[in-house]
Design an enzyme around this catalytic site. Sequence first.
Site, mmCIF file in Angstrom:
data_model
loop_
_atom_site.group_PDB
_atom_site.id
_atom_site.type_symbol
_atom_site.label_atom_id
_atom_site.label_comp_id
_atom_site.label_asym_id
_atom_site.label_seq_id
_atom_site.Cartn_x
_atom_site.Cartn_y
_atom_site.Cartn_z
ATOM 1 C CG HIS A 72 31.120 34.110 27.919
ATOM 2 N ND1 HIS A 72 32.495 34.313 28.042
ATOM 3 C CD2 HIS A 72 30.456 35.282 26.687
ATOM 4 C CE1 HIS A 72 32.414 35.591 27.200
ATOM 5 N NE2 HIS A 72 31.617 35.819 26.382
ATOM 6 C CE1 TYR A 201 36.719 32.394 34.938
ATOM 7 C CE2 TYR A 201 37.958 33.315 37.639
ATOM 8 C CZ TYR A 201 36.627 32.984 36.642
ATOM 9 O OH TYR A 201 35.415 34.117 36.675
ATOM 10 N N PRO A 293 36.864 38.387 44.392
ATOM 11 C CG PRO A 293 38.093 39.862 43.148
ATOM 12 C CD PRO A 293 37.832 39.044 44.497
ATOM 13 C CE LYS A 297 28.739 32.590 41.690
ATOM 14 N NZ LYS A 297 27.817 32.364 40.292
ATOM 15 C CE1 TYR A 385 33.180 31.830 36.600
ATOM 16 C CE2 TYR A 385 31.209 32.089 35.699
ATOM 17 C CZ TYR A 385 32.395 32.428 35.915
ATOM 18 O OH TYR A 385 32.995 34.065 35.314
HETATM 19 P P1 FAD Z 1 27.912 48.942 46.049
HETATM 20 O O1 FAD Z 1 27.899 47.986 44.530
HETATM 21 O O2 FAD Z 1 28.778 48.798 46.618
HETATM 22 O O3 FAD Z 1 27.249 50.236 46.361
HETATM 23 C C1 FAD Z 1 26.907 51.091 47.292
HETATM 24 C C2 FAD Z 1 26.164 52.345 47.152
HETATM 25 O O4 FAD Z 1 26.292 53.331 47.944
HETATM 26 C C3 FAD Z 1 27.005 53.006 46.241
HETATM 27 O O5 FAD Z 1 26.497 53.442 44.790
HETATM 28 C C4 FAD Z 1 27.647 53.518 47.237
HETATM 29 O O6 FAD Z 1 28.064 55.500 46.235
HETATM 30 C C5 FAD Z 1 26.159 54.272 47.972
HETATM 31 N N1 FAD Z 1 26.988 54.693 49.170
HETATM 32 C C6 FAD Z 1 28.105 54.264 49.726
HETATM 33 N N2 FAD Z 1 27.865 54.930 51.110
HETATM 34 C C7 FAD Z 1 27.229 55.886 51.305
HETATM 35 C C8 FAD Z 1 26.430 56.729 52.507
HETATM 36 N N3 FAD Z 1 26.870 56.808 53.220
HETATM 37 N N4 FAD Z 1 25.107 56.893 51.704
HETATM 38 C C9 FAD Z 1 24.496 56.850 50.380
HETATM 39 N N5 FAD Z 1 25.070 56.101 49.712
HETATM 40 C C10 FAD Z 1 26.519 55.392 50.719
HETATM 41 N N6 FAD Z 1 32.868 41.475 41.640
HETATM 42 C C11 FAD Z 1 32.866 41.209 40.658
HETATM 43 O O7 FAD Z 1 32.283 40.190 40.716
HETATM 44 N N7 FAD Z 1 33.823 41.164 40.081
HETATM 45 C C12 FAD Z 1 34.535 41.976 39.945
HETATM 46 O O8 FAD Z 1 35.913 42.487 38.779
HETATM 47 C C13 FAD Z 1 34.538 43.210 40.626
HETATM 48 N N8 FAD Z 1 34.759 44.691 40.599
HETATM 49 C C14 FAD Z 1 34.721 44.932 42.165
HETATM 50 C C15 FAD Z 1 35.353 46.280 41.962
HETATM 51 C C16 FAD Z 1 35.423 47.690 43.353
HETATM 52 C C17 FAD Z 1 36.838 48.281 43.211
HETATM 53 C C18 FAD Z 1 34.783 47.370 44.142
HETATM 54 C C19 FAD Z 1 34.480 48.263 44.935
HETATM 55 C C20 FAD Z 1 33.752 45.333 43.844
HETATM 56 C C21 FAD Z 1 33.791 45.320 42.716
HETATM 57 N N9 FAD Z 1 33.158 43.391 42.635
HETATM 58 C C22 FAD Z 1 33.467 43.163 41.840
HETATM 59 C C23 FAD Z 1 32.038 43.519 43.666
HETATM 60 C C24 FAD Z 1 31.061 43.756 42.965
HETATM 61 O O9 FAD Z 1 30.941 44.985 42.168
HETATM 62 C C25 FAD Z 1 29.591 44.229 44.294
HETATM 63 O O10 FAD Z 1 29.583 42.853 44.800
HETATM 64 C C26 FAD Z 1 28.618 45.337 43.867
HETATM 65 O O11 FAD Z 1 28.711 46.485 43.286
HETATM 66 C C27 FAD Z 1 27.615 45.112 45.415
HETATM 67 O O12 FAD Z 1 26.451 45.960 45.145
HETATM 68 P P2 FAD Z 1 25.708 46.897 46.371
HETATM 69 O O13 FAD Z 1 24.633 47.516 45.496
HETATM 70 O O14 FAD Z 1 26.057 45.831 47.418
HETATM 71 O O15 FAD Z 1 27.451 48.187 47.067
HETATM 72 C C1 DHB Z 2 35.502 40.038 36.481
HETATM 73 C C2 DHB Z 2 35.308 39.663 37.280
HETATM 74 C C3 DHB Z 2 35.640 38.621 37.869
HETATM 75 O O1 DHB Z 2 35.345 39.447 39.444
HETATM 76 C C4 DHB Z 2 34.980 37.553 37.204
HETATM 77 O O2 DHB Z 2 35.501 36.658 38.098
HETATM 78 C C5 DHB Z 2 34.939 37.275 35.211
HETATM 79 C C6 DHB Z 2 34.799 38.304 35.481
HETATM 80 C C7 DHB Z 2 34.738 40.580 35.550
HETATM 81 O O3 DHB Z 2 34.908 41.987 35.665
HETATM 82 O O4 DHB Z 2 34.453 40.555 34.072
#
Ligand code: FAD
Ligand code: DHB
Length: 391
Positions: A72, A201, A293, A297, A385
């Site tokens: 995009h 948005y 979100p 990022k 972005y």
């Molecule tokens: P995580 O993806 O949370 O990974 C952490 C891992 O550690 C998981 O697999 C978990 O199961 C594991 N874990 C937890 N506790 C333990 C433990 N005690 N022992 C062992 N393992 C453990 N970001 C966006 O930009 N746009 C979005 O639309 C968006 N939607 C989201 C929706 C939800 C419901 C959530 C929770 C987050 C969303 N995010 C979004 C944020 C984005 O997904 C996260 O910033 C990203 O996943 C961060 O990655 P991470 O690896 O740091 O953490």
């Molecule tokens: C999506 C999530 C976001 O937080 C965003 O700013 C744009 C797109 C998505 O899940 O597609």
Amino acid sequence: MRTQIGIVGAGPAGLFLSLLLQRLGIESVVVELHTRKYVEERIRAGVLEQGTVDLMHELGVGERLKRQGLQHGGIELRFNGSGHRIDFRELTGDKCVTIYAQHEVIKDLIAARLAANQPIIFEAEDVSVHGLEGASPTIHFHANGATQELQCDFIAGCDGFHGICRTSVPAGAMQIYDRDYPFGWLGILAQVPPSSHELIYANHQRGFALLSMRSHKISRLYLQCEPDEDLALWPDERIWQELHQRLATKDGWKLTGGPIMQKGVTGMRSFVTEPMQFGKMFLAGDAAHIVPPTGAKGLNLAVADVRVLARALGEFYQSGKRELLHRYSEICLRRVWKVQRFSWWMTSMLHRFANDNPFDQRRQIAELDYVTSSRAASQTLAENYVGLPMD
Ligand code: FAD
Ligand code: DHB
């Protein structure tokens, strides 16, 4: 068991780190709470910065991304019933973002790790970290019916916001900076071709709305809602009706509805831990910080952290120098705070706040008008972005 780096969590932070270390010839073990199926199906983010895409290619895990990702070159900001495009390519020297679901990234990373015969321990229960200030910290857990102890040189706390790594640090050793928002997002995945070829948005009297997608056949849409919104009050027809209203334009643009495959509510907060290190444990990704979100990022920031951590560990194992390890927090936090600022700003500009008065609403529209009409302001949005340069 013994390894060089014990990684807690198989999310984007933990898995990218494991592959970066593998490339440097550094051994690691990933310990994950959930099943492989669970982490591969967890629906989350979908927008990848160019830097994240480039890293997937460098690590040799970009083959499906290349085939299925949607590039995009801009987004639309919609307010007062009209759309205004922010042209990323033109404003940032041809940079763009790629739409590719986070759980697809996870599948690609897990497949690569297992193909190289590198360990990921799924379904690890009662995970705990010990001896963080000593010479050899350990990770304890139960798996396959036995209690296990993993001795490490260093631990990477990549276990997300609700994980155990950050909360194992003694009170007072880290400072927390946070902000809650008085709303959440109700997100849906729908089996219908996206009604726009780029993300929209929308700022609307009734609240924020976002049109996104996962493919040419699957739409992803979000609505601003209460932080504890009850999904039972949102049958499919009500969701589509609300989206129609918030995304409507004066020139009669039409949103196409369809079967909803998945619904969920996400809370919104800004959160930073400083420093991102305690003794021999380094926090990365959501374990150290959360962004709302709106700027897409969260995942990208997790990837930026582990790039810094892998580089620092690489330097240590190659030359014995600890300089980059000592600077891990400082290097990461410079980017973290800029991304916090951007995510907070996008959130503030686009959402309805409960205590808004008509002045605030006029100011928000003036800001959107400025951002979409000034090249300098559009460029500021665009360069944040698509992703700030890596340190
Ligand atoms: P995580 O993806 O949370 O990974 C952490 C891992 O550690 C998981 O697999 C978990 O199961 C594991 N874990 C937890 N506790 C333990 C433990 N005690 N022992 C062992 N393992 C453990 N970001 C966006 O930009 N746009 C979005 O639309 C968006 N939607 C989201 C929706 C939800 C419901 C959530 C929770 C987050 C969303 N995010 C979004 C944020 C984005 O997904 C996260 O910033 C990203 O996943 C961060 O990655 P991470 O690896 O740091 O953490
Ligand atoms: C999506 C999530 C976001 O937080 C965003 O700013 C744009 C797109 C998505 O899940 O597609």
